[in-house]
Design an enzyme around this catalytic site. Structure first.
Site, short mmCIF file in Angstrom:
data_model
loop_
_atom_site.label_atom_id
_atom_site.label_comp_id
_atom_site.label_asym_id
_atom_site.label_seq_id
_atom_site.Cartn_x
_atom_site.Cartn_y
_atom_site.Cartn_z
N SER A 20 0.82 -1.21 0.00
CA SER A 20 0.00 0.00 0.00
C SER A 20 0.85 1.26 0.00
O SER A 20 0.32 2.37 -0.10
CB SER A 20 -0.95 0.01 1.20
N ASN A 108 -2.57 -2.93 12.55
CA ASN A 108 -4.04 -2.84 12.44
C ASN A 108 -4.59 -1.63 13.17
O ASN A 108 -5.50 -0.95 12.68
CB ASN A 108 -4.70 -4.11 12.97
N THR A 153 -40.28 25.65 -11.35
CA THR A 153 -40.61 24.27 -10.98
C THR A 153 -40.81 23.55 -12.31
O THR A 153 -41.29 24.17 -13.27
CB THR A 153 -41.89 24.16 -10.14
N HIS A 154 -40.39 22.31 -12.37
CA HIS A 154 -40.43 21.56 -13.64
C HIS A 154 -39.63 22.27 -14.74
O HIS A 154 -39.92 22.11 -15.91
CB HIS A 154 -41.86 21.33 -14.14
N SER A 275 -12.96 26.63 -27.48
CA SER A 275 -13.07 25.45 -28.32
C SER A 275 -11.97 25.52 -29.37
O SER A 275 -11.71 26.59 -29.93
CB SER A 275 -14.45 25.45 -28.99
N LYS A 281 -16.52 30.21 -29.03
CA LYS A 281 -17.00 29.53 -27.83
C LYS A 281 -16.27 29.91 -26.56
O LYS A 281 -15.07 30.14 -26.53
CB LYS A 281 -16.87 28.02 -28.01
N ASN A 283 -16.63 27.96 -22.94
CA ASN A 283 -17.34 26.85 -22.32
C ASN A 283 -17.17 26.83 -20.80
O ASN A 283 -16.09 27.12 -20.29
CB ASN A 283 -16.85 25.52 -22.92
N GLU A 288 -18.77 22.39 -15.36
CA GLU A 288 -19.04 21.04 -15.88
C GLU A 288 -18.24 19.99 -15.11
O GLU A 288 -18.73 18.90 -14.82
CB GLU A 288 -18.72 20.98 -17.37
N TYR A 315 -9.74 -7.24 11.55
CA TYR A 315 -9.01 -6.70 10.40
C TYR A 315 -8.94 -7.72 9.27
O TYR A 315 -8.72 -8.91 9.49
CB TYR A 315 -7.57 -6.29 10.80
N GLN A 320 -7.51 -2.43 3.33
CA GLN A 320 -6.52 -1.57 2.67
C GLN A 320 -7.16 -0.84 1.48
O GLN A 320 -6.77 0.26 1.14
CB GLN A 320 -5.34 -2.44 2.21
N1 ARG Z 1 -1.25 -1.59 4.85
C1 ARG Z 1 -2.19 -2.20 5.73
C2 ARG Z 1 -3.57 -1.55 5.48
O1 ARG Z 1 -3.61 -0.48 4.97
C3 ARG Z 1 -1.79 -2.00 7.14
C4 ARG Z 1 -2.35 -2.99 8.08
C5 ARG Z 1 -1.72 -4.32 7.81
N2 ARG Z 1 -2.12 -5.29 8.75
C6 ARG Z 1 -2.01 -6.62 8.51
N3 ARG Z 1 -2.39 -7.39 9.43
N4 ARG Z 1 -1.56 -7.06 7.36
O2 ARG Z 1 -4.61 -2.11 5.76
#
Ligand code: ARG
Length: 465
Positions: A20, A108, A153-154, A275, A281, A283, A288, A315, A320
């Protein structure tokens, strides 16, 4: 971090894929703050000496500084996630002391804490920008004085309202978004540190102290819940997706009202594009995009809900996957609000066109029926008579005010000379004289009320900061 029990190396493609760090590196400031709180709690227990604590805190400060100054500092081909990254830096800087920091904690609880801190900061920044947007709307509303426009309205012209009344509609929506974010902030502000991997820390850590240090209201009440729920992330993304919906409705009206056909609003060139094909134009791209980003925000809600659905406690690595939608929704919503502030600040209203449009198209018909009712005619009968008068006018290509009294009296005998003054634009606006209505005095009261609410929100924001 965890290779001890493994006899074979991970499949290298999987190893890269499960990381991650490419996205959670943005949680480094939160990871540093939470690690400092944990280190202090370890020192209070005597697990770290005061010299070890000092060298860890110095190292954490060093990492914070280095990461802020140098983007290359965050390059680490070995780091699995932000927790691993920080540990590696601490070990480089302090040797074995860095390896002691993980005593009594788990990634965790760390990710649950970091993400809460992230969402809390995102809420604070978004709320302050929302207040700025509402202030900008208030300024525009004040400047528009007693100017009128048609309300629909509408998407059919319905009744005239003050331009300020229309603008304040959006202020109300945005203030509710602000409040929703505040509710979410309140509920998320509990500290998971000390929850361990699932069952609670294996050391008698001072949870209260860690919570206070990180600005949390209190420690979380249940370790399984603290490490496994992401309802705070879902609530946050739901709140910003609703904000996105409100902004998209505003953007749509601004786009519509800026068309040549309406001509109520002149959009700023600074928030438009041209454009490559049609030289004439201009825009409304900023608007948007704001309208379009609402879809993306709604997508983030779906992603989070579906990711969490059916997950067994506690967990799971699935969690993640809750990070990126949170980051994206936070960035997207903030950019939408910032751009909305710019467009709002720089746009101009064509009050002459708005006013002229509010004076035709029978938008005084309901006031006309009310006039007959005030003469004792039952409203349903009055409605019918005015409807017939409108139909007569449509054939003639004129408005109710153009009919002679005798002509009007064909539709009901109760018409009198004072009818004409009861259906002027200012009479029509004035007759909506209830709290929340568009009568000018009521709108002035609403402006004052809004100003006070903004002031107290600003005070509350400063109290947080
Ligand atoms: N990178 C993990 C996450 O974002 C961190 C927690 C990892 N915990 C584990 N038991 N593998 O969830």
């Amino acid at each position: 971090m965890w290779s001890g029990r493994f006899r074979r190396p991970l499949n290298s493609e999987f190893e890269q894929w499960q990381r991650s760090f490419p996205f959670d590196k943005r949680l480094l400031p939160q990871e540093i703050a939470a690690s400092a709180a944990h280190a202090k709690a370890l020192a209070r227990l005597g697990v770290l000496s005061s010299a070890e604590l000092k060298s860890l805190l110095d190292a954490l400060a060093h990492v914070k500084h280095a990461a802020a100054g140098d983007p290359h500092f965050l390059e680490d081909s070995e780091a699995e996630d932000v927790h691993h990254f920080l540990e590696r830096r601490l070990v480089e800087l302090t040797g074995d002391i860095g390896l002691k920091l993980h005593a009594g904690r788990s990634r965790n609880e760390q990710i649950a804490t970091d993400l809460r801190l992230f969402v809390r900061a995102a809420i604070d920044e978004l709320q302050s920008n929302l207040i700025e947007l509402v202030e900008t709307i208030l300024e525009k509303a004040k400047k528009s004085g007693d100017q009128a426009m048609p309300a629909h309205t509408h998407l059919q012209a319905a009744e005239p309202v003050l331009v300020a009344h229309w603008l304040l509609t959006y202020a109300e929506m945005l203030l509710r978004d602000h409040a929703r974010l505040g509710d979410c902030r309140q509920r998320l502000n509990y500290c998971p540190l000390g929850s361990g991997a699932i069952a609670g820390a294996t050391l008698p850590l001072d949870r209260e102290g860690m919570a206070v240090e990180l600005g949390f209201t209190a420690p979380t009440a249940n370790s399984v819940d603290a490490t496994s729920d992401r309802d705070f992330a879902i609530e946050f993304v739901q709140a910003v997706s609703l904000l996105g919906i409100h902004l998209s409705r505003w953007a749509e009206e601004m786009i519509l009202f800026s068309t040549r056909e309406f001509g109520f609003v002149r959009l700023p060139e600074t928030y438009s594009t041209g454009s490559s094909a049609m030289p004439q134009k201009m825009n409304p791209d900023a608007l948007e995009l704001i309208r379009g980003k609402a879809g993306r925000l709604a997508g983030a809600v779906t992603a989070l809900l579906v990711t969490c659905k059916g997950l067994p406690l506690a967990y799971n690595k699935d969690l993640q996957e809750t990070q990126e939608p949170v980051f994206d929704a936070s960035d997207t919503s903030l950019q939408c609000v910032k751009n909305a502030i710019g467009v709002m600040r720089e746009c101009e209203f064509d009050f002459a066109r708005m006013g002229a449009s509010a004076e035709c198209g029978f938008m005084n018909a309901m006031a006309a029926a009310t006039y007959l009712a005030s003469k004792g005619v039952p409203f349903r009968t009055a409605h019918e008579s005015i409807g017939k008068a409108v139909s007569f006018c449509l054939d003639r290509g004129c408005e109710l005010a153009d009919l002679k009294l005798e002509e009007l009296q064909q539709f009901h005998a109760a018409f009198d000379q004072d009818f004409y003054s009861a259906i002027t634009l200012s009479a029509v606006l004035g007759c909506h004289d209830v709290p929340g209505g568009t009568a000018p005095a009521r709108v002035r009261a609403a402006l004052e009320n809004l100003e006070q609410r903004i002031r107290s929100l600003q005070e509350a924001l400063h109290a947080h900061a």
